[in-house]
Design an enzyme around this catalytic site. Structure first.
Site, mmCIF file in Angstrom:
data_model
loop_
_atom_site.group_PDB
_atom_site.id
_atom_site.type_symbol
_atom_site.label_atom_id
_atom_site.label_comp_id
_atom_site.label_asym_id
_atom_site.label_seq_id
_atom_site.Cartn_x
_atom_site.Cartn_y
_atom_site.Cartn_z
ATOM 1 C CG ASN A 9 -1.756 1.219 1.378
ATOM 2 O OD1 ASN A 9 -1.824 2.029 0.452
ATOM 3 N ND2 ASN A 9 -2.408 1.377 2.510
ATOM 4 C CE LYS A 11 -0.377 3.377 4.640
ATOM 5 N NZ LYS A 11 -0.418 3.568 6.083
ATOM 6 C CG HIS A 95 -6.126 1.881 4.812
ATOM 7 N ND1 HIS A 95 -5.789 2.872 5.697
ATOM 8 C CD2 HIS A 95 -5.066 1.028 4.769
ATOM 9 C CE1 HIS A 95 -4.565 2.628 6.168
ATOM 10 N NE2 HIS A 95 -4.110 1.515 5.611
ATOM 11 C CD GLU A 97 -3.403 5.624 6.403
ATOM 12 O OE1 GLU A 97 -3.316 5.620 5.165
ATOM 13 O OE2 GLU A 97 -2.484 5.204 7.143
ATOM 14 C CD GLU A 167 -3.778 -2.455 7.301
ATOM 15 O OE1 GLU A 167 -2.637 -2.686 6.894
ATOM 16 O OE2 GLU A 167 -4.418 -1.438 7.007
ATOM 17 N N GLY A 173 1.839 2.515 10.888
ATOM 18 C CA GLY A 173 2.819 3.593 10.776
ATOM 19 C C GLY A 173 3.427 4.020 12.106
ATOM 20 C CB SER A 212 4.513 -1.298 12.299
ATOM 21 O OG SER A 212 4.036 0.019 12.528
HETATM 22 P P1 PGA Z 1 2.364 0.550 7.729
HETATM 23 O O1 PGA Z 1 0.931 0.722 7.023
HETATM 24 O O2 PGA Z 1 2.958 -0.728 7.227
HETATM 25 O O3 PGA Z 1 3.138 1.776 7.305
HETATM 26 O O4 PGA Z 1 2.109 0.514 9.207
HETATM 27 C C1 PGA Z 1 0.102 -0.391 6.825
HETATM 28 C C2 PGA Z 1 -1.180 0.055 6.180
HETATM 29 O O5 PGA Z 1 -1.642 1.171 6.470
HETATM 30 O O6 PGA Z 1 -1.768 -0.678 5.373
#
Ligand code: PGA
Length: 255
Positions: A9, A11, A95, A97, A167, A173, A212
């Protein structure tokens, strides 16, 4: 046996030239993979160029979100058929976000999942509890209701087309992760929720862990029986880190 899946991803990162460069680097680092599915989800503006760069490779293209209508007066949105048109086979739906910053509701997630399946895309449905929900002991209730909402409009017989990504929002993150055992436990909750009456297909649904994920911790998740791969954010922008994660999944692949 479920084929392991590693999804990147990206983003809101990467204009076209760096996106194509990163794909060329991933191709060079990984060559032809076997036994693991690799999906790359660039931002919408780079999808077409990324699709061309991926043509003829085993790596698959995915969108990061989509609208539930195939077309219409929805300024700024991208539809499922548009994703298919640029070569996508997958789409991330719900997601955290999207839920947090763009007001995406459980109901919208359900409609998007249905729309994705209808146009032949495989939805990677994201579910996860926030830190305060975990601290209040509500993790399982939150996950169960998010999964039920996502399934609401899935046509009979299409369940096995779904991928679900667990997640935990507090792990995205942040450098913090769930333990392998805890992620496996929640993945079990997800699979039991998928497995309603007449839904034997739940055993075929791939469940990913996200939050992460790095080369240093991927094995802890891949060795869990309920976890079939990972949705990778930050580390997917680093070719060496991403390649190491894919190689770890390949070692776990059946056959
Ligand atoms: P990350 O993001 O690996 O940077 O924690 C995972 C995600 O948001 O799918």
């Amino acid at each position: 046996m479920r084929t392991p899946l590693i999804a990147a991803n990206w983003k809101m990162h990467m204009t076209i030239a760096p996106a194509v460069r990163l794909i060329e680097e991933v191709k060079a680092a990984l060559g032809a993979r076997s036994g693991v599915e690799v999906v790359i989800c660039p931002p919408a503006t780079a999808l077409s160029a990324a699709g061309h760069a991926l043509a003829g490779t085993p790596f698959l293209l995915g969108g990061q979100t989509m609208h539930w209508e195939p077309k219409g007066a929805y300024t700024g949105e991208v539809s499922g058929p548009m994703l298919v048109d640029v070569g996508c086979r997958f789409v991330i739906v719900g997601h955290s976000e999207r839920r947090l910053y763009f007001g995406e509701t459980d109901d919208a997630v359900g409609r998007k999942v249905r729309a994705a399946i209808e146009c032949g895309l495989t939805p990677i449905v994201c579910v996860g509890e926030r830190l305060e929900e975990r601290q209040a002991g509500r993790t399982d209730a939150v996950i169960t209701s998010q999964v039920r909402a996502a399934l609401q409009e899935v046509p009979a017989g299409a369940l096995q087309r779904l991928v679900v990504a667990y997640e935990p929002v507090w792990a995205i993150g942040t450098g913090q992760t769930a333990t392998g055992a805890e992620a496996n436990r929640v993945a079990g909750v997800i699979r039991r929720t998928l497995a309603g009456p007449g839904k034997d297909a739940a055993a075929a649904v791939r469940i990913l862990y996200g939050g992460s994920v790095k080369p240093e911790n991927i094995r802890e998740f891949l060795e869990q029986p309920e976890i079939d791969g990972a949705l990778v954010g930050g580390a997917s922008l680093d070719v060496q880190a991403f390649a190491a994660i894919v190689r770890a999944a390949e070692r776990r692949a059946p056959g």
